[in-house]
Design a protein around this motif. Sequence first.
Motif, PDB file in Angstrom:
ATOM      1  N   HIS A  98      37.638  34.940  32.483  1.00  0.00           N
ATOM      2  CA  HIS A  98      38.380  33.982  33.303  1.00  0.00           C
ATOM      3  C   HIS A  98      39.305  34.713  34.289  1.00  0.00           C
ATOM      4  O   HIS A  98      39.319  34.415  35.496  1.00  0.00           O
ATOM      5  N   TYR A  99      40.066  35.670  33.788  1.00  0.00           N
ATOM      6  CA  TYR A  99      40.972  36.411  34.657  1.00  0.00           C
ATOM      7  C   TYR A  99      40.204  37.245  35.687  1.00  0.00           C
ATOM      8  O   TYR A  99      40.635  37.363  36.833  1.00  0.00           O
ATOM      9  N   GLN A 100      39.061  37.814  35.295  1.00  0.00           N
ATOM     10  CA  GLN A 100      38.282  38.593  36.254  1.00  0.00           C
ATOM     11  C   GLN A 100      37.757  37.702  37.373  1.00  0.00           C
ATOM     12  O   GLN A 100      37.777  38.094  38.541  1.00  0.00           O
ATOM     13  N   GLU A 101      37.307  36.491  37.028  1.00  0.00           N
ATOM     14  CA  GLU A 101      36.864  35.550  38.058  1.00  0.00           C
ATOM     15  C   GLU A 101      38.003  35.220  39.019  1.00  0.00           C
ATOM     16  O   GLU A 101      37.796  35.124  40.239  1.00  0.00           O
ATOM     17  N   GLN A 102      39.200  35.068  38.476  1.00  0.00           N
ATOM     18  CA  GLN A 102      40.347  34.776  39.338  1.00  0.00           C
ATOM     19  C   GLN A 102      40.666  35.968  40.233  1.00  0.00           C
ATOM     20  O   GLN A 102      40.973  35.788  41.421  1.00  0.00           O
ATOM     21  N   LEU A 103      40.605  37.168  39.688  1.00  0.00           N
ATOM     22  CA  LEU A 103      40.869  38.358  40.501  1.00  0.00           C
ATOM     23  C   LEU A 103      39.844  38.488  41.618  1.00  0.00           C
ATOM     24  O   LEU A 103      40.204  38.848  42.748  1.00  0.00           O
ATOM     25  N   ASP A 104      38.587  38.179  41.312  1.00  0.00           N
ATOM     26  CA  ASP A 104      37.557  38.212  42.359  1.00  0.00           C
ATOM     27  C   ASP A 104      37.874  37.201  43.450  1.00  0.00           C
ATOM     28  O   ASP A 104      37.734  37.498  44.639  1.00  0.00           O
ATOM     29  N   GLU A 105      38.303  36.016  43.062  1.00  0.00           N
ATOM     30  CA  GLU A 105      38.642  34.967  44.030  1.00  0.00           C
ATOM     31  C   GLU A 105      39.872  35.355  44.850  1.00  0.00           C
ATOM     32  O   GLU A 105      39.960  35.063  46.044  1.00  0.00           O
ATOM     33  N   LEU A 106      40.828  36.027  44.217  1.00  0.00           N
ATOM     34  CA  LEU A 106      42.066  36.400  44.910  1.00  0.00           C
ATOM     35  C   LEU A 106      41.864  37.520  45.923  1.00  0.00           C
ATOM     36  O   LEU A 106      42.754  37.760  46.746  1.00  0.00           O
ATOM     37  N   GLU A 107      40.710  38.191  45.899  1.00  0.00           N
ATOM     38  CA  GLU A 107      40.448  39.241  46.887  1.00  0.00           C
ATOM     39  C   GLU A 107      40.505  38.692  48.307  1.00  0.00           C
ATOM     40  O   GLU A 107      40.876  39.404  49.232  1.00  0.00           O
ATOM     41  N   SER A 108      40.145  37.426  48.463  1.00  0.00           N
ATOM     42  CA  SER A 108      40.165  36.821  49.798  1.00  0.00           C
ATOM     43  C   SER A 108      41.467  36.080  50.093  1.00  0.00           C
ATOM     44  O   SER A 108      41.616  35.495  51.166  1.00  0.00           O
ATOM     45  N   GLU A 109      42.392  36.099  49.181  1.00  0.00           N
ATOM     46  CA  GLU A 109      43.683  35.431  49.351  1.00  0.00           C
ATOM     47  C   GLU A 109      44.765  36.480  49.593  1.00  0.00           C
ATOM     48  O   GLU A 109      44.586  37.647  49.316  1.00  0.00           O
ATOM     49  N   ASN A 110      45.899  36.035  50.054  1.00  0.00           N
ATOM     50  CA  ASN A 110      47.036  36.933  50.246  1.00  0.00           C
ATOM     51  C   ASN A 110      48.136  36.511  49.282  1.00  0.00           C
ATOM     52  O   ASN A 110      49.094  35.856  49.680  1.00  0.00           O
ATOM     53  N   ASP A 111      47.952  36.863  48.013  1.00  0.00           N
ATOM     54  CA  ASP A 111      48.934  36.522  46.992  1.00  0.00           C
ATOM     55  C   ASP A 111      49.104  37.724  46.062  1.00  0.00           C
ATOM     56  O   ASP A 111      48.612  37.726  44.930  1.00  0.00           O
ATOM     57  N   PRO A 112      49.787  38.759  46.571  1.00  0.00           N
ATOM     58  CA  PRO A 112      49.894  39.983  45.774  1.00  0.00           C
ATOM     59  C   PRO A 112      50.616  39.785  44.445  1.00  0.00           C
ATOM     60  O   PRO A 112      50.280  40.446  43.456  1.00  0.00           O
ATOM     61  N   GLU A 113      51.588  38.878  44.385  1.00  0.00           N
ATOM     62  CA  GLU A 113      52.310  38.653  43.138  1.00  0.00           C
ATOM     63  C   GLU A 113      51.378  38.101  42.067  1.00  0.00           C
ATOM     64  O   GLU A 113      51.330  38.605  40.939  1.00  0.00           O
ATOM     65  N   LEU A 114      50.622  37.072  42.396  1.00  0.00           N
ATOM     66  CA  LEU A 114      49.706  36.474  41.434  1.00  0.00           C
ATOM     67  C   LEU A 114      48.607  37.463  41.052  1.00  0.00           C
ATOM     68  O   LEU A 114      48.261  37.580  39.874  1.00  0.00           O
ATOM     69  N   THR A 115      48.086  38.193  42.018  1.00  0.00           N
ATOM     70  CA  THR A 115      47.050  39.192  41.741  1.00  0.00           C
ATOM     71  C   THR A 115      47.566  40.244  40.770  1.00  0.00           C
ATOM     72  O   THR A 115      46.891  40.597  39.796  1.00  0.00           O
ATOM     73  N   ARG A 116      48.767  40.736  41.000  1.00  0.00           N
ATOM     74  CA  ARG A 116      49.349  41.764  40.135  1.00  0.00           C
ATOM     75  C   ARG A 116      49.543  41.240  38.718  1.00  0.00           C
ATOM     76  O   ARG A 116      49.202  41.915  37.738  1.00  0.00           O
ATOM     77  N   ILE A 117      50.071  40.039  38.612  1.00  0.00           N
ATOM     78  CA  ILE A 117      50.342  39.468  37.290  1.00  0.00           C
ATOM     79  C   ILE A 117      49.049  39.257  36.514  1.00  0.00           C
ATOM     80  O   ILE A 117      48.948  39.619  35.335  1.00  0.00           O
ATOM     81  N   ILE A 118      48.048  38.685  37.158  1.00  0.00           N
ATOM     82  CA  ILE A 118      46.785  38.443  36.474  1.00  0.00           C
ATOM     83  C   ILE A 118      46.145  39.763  36.054  1.00  0.00           C
ATOM     84  O   ILE A 118      45.645  39.892  34.923  1.00  0.00           O
ATOM     85  N   ALA A 119      46.152  40.759  36.920  1.00  0.00           N
ATOM     86  CA  ALA A 119      45.568  42.057  36.581  1.00  0.00           C
ATOM     87  C   ALA A 119      46.302  42.694  35.394  1.00  0.00           C
ATOM     88  O   ALA A 119      45.667  43.228  34.471  1.00  0.00           O
ATOM     89  N   GLU A 120      47.615  42.639  35.412  1.00  0.00           N
ATOM     90  CA  GLU A 120      48.415  43.211  34.324  1.00  0.00           C
ATOM     91  C   GLU A 120      48.140  42.479  33.010  1.00  0.00           C
ATOM     92  O   GLU A 120      47.919  43.109  31.971  1.00  0.00           O
TER      93      GLU A 120
END
Length: 164
Positions: A98-120
């Motif tokens: 689930h988190y990997q799918e979100q990280l893939d989707e966030l590649e096209s978004e500009n939300d570094p805070e959410l990307t960092r939190i999900i990756a961590e």
Amino acid sequence: MIRVNQAGEYGAAQIYKGQLAVMGDNAPGSSAIHHMAEQEQRHLDAFDKMIAERGVRPTALQPFWKIAGYALGATTAAMGPRAAMACTAAVETEIDQHYQEQLDELESENDPELTRIIAEFREEELEHKATAISMGAEDAPGYPVLSAAIRLGCKFAIGLSKRI
């Protein structure tokens, strides 16, 4: 993303509460469960904060996830320490995807805070899975069936929490 992640972390915290209520502090695996529970609470706190800051509506299913998560944790703990770990391994398998799918989707978004939190948090969830497997998750009685049922429940919960 924030709503469903908050719901998932809430459910995970409830699972560990249910497991610890049955297992207590002296059972095999209790210290690992306490550690994982602390991390899940930190994840939940972060998503709670993001919900408030970004004005995201939490899922209306939270009262259900409280009962379902606690019941799942208590039931698997009553089956024994390996079954409790099997629960963790199954849940974390789905959360990883689930988190990997979100990280893939966030590649096209500009939300570094959410990307960092999900990756961590994904990395910590993978640690939980590795811990569970090293503590005998796959040796739990009926592991394939138990794991498949829990994973299916997780997929169902994720789908519902996205919508409701």
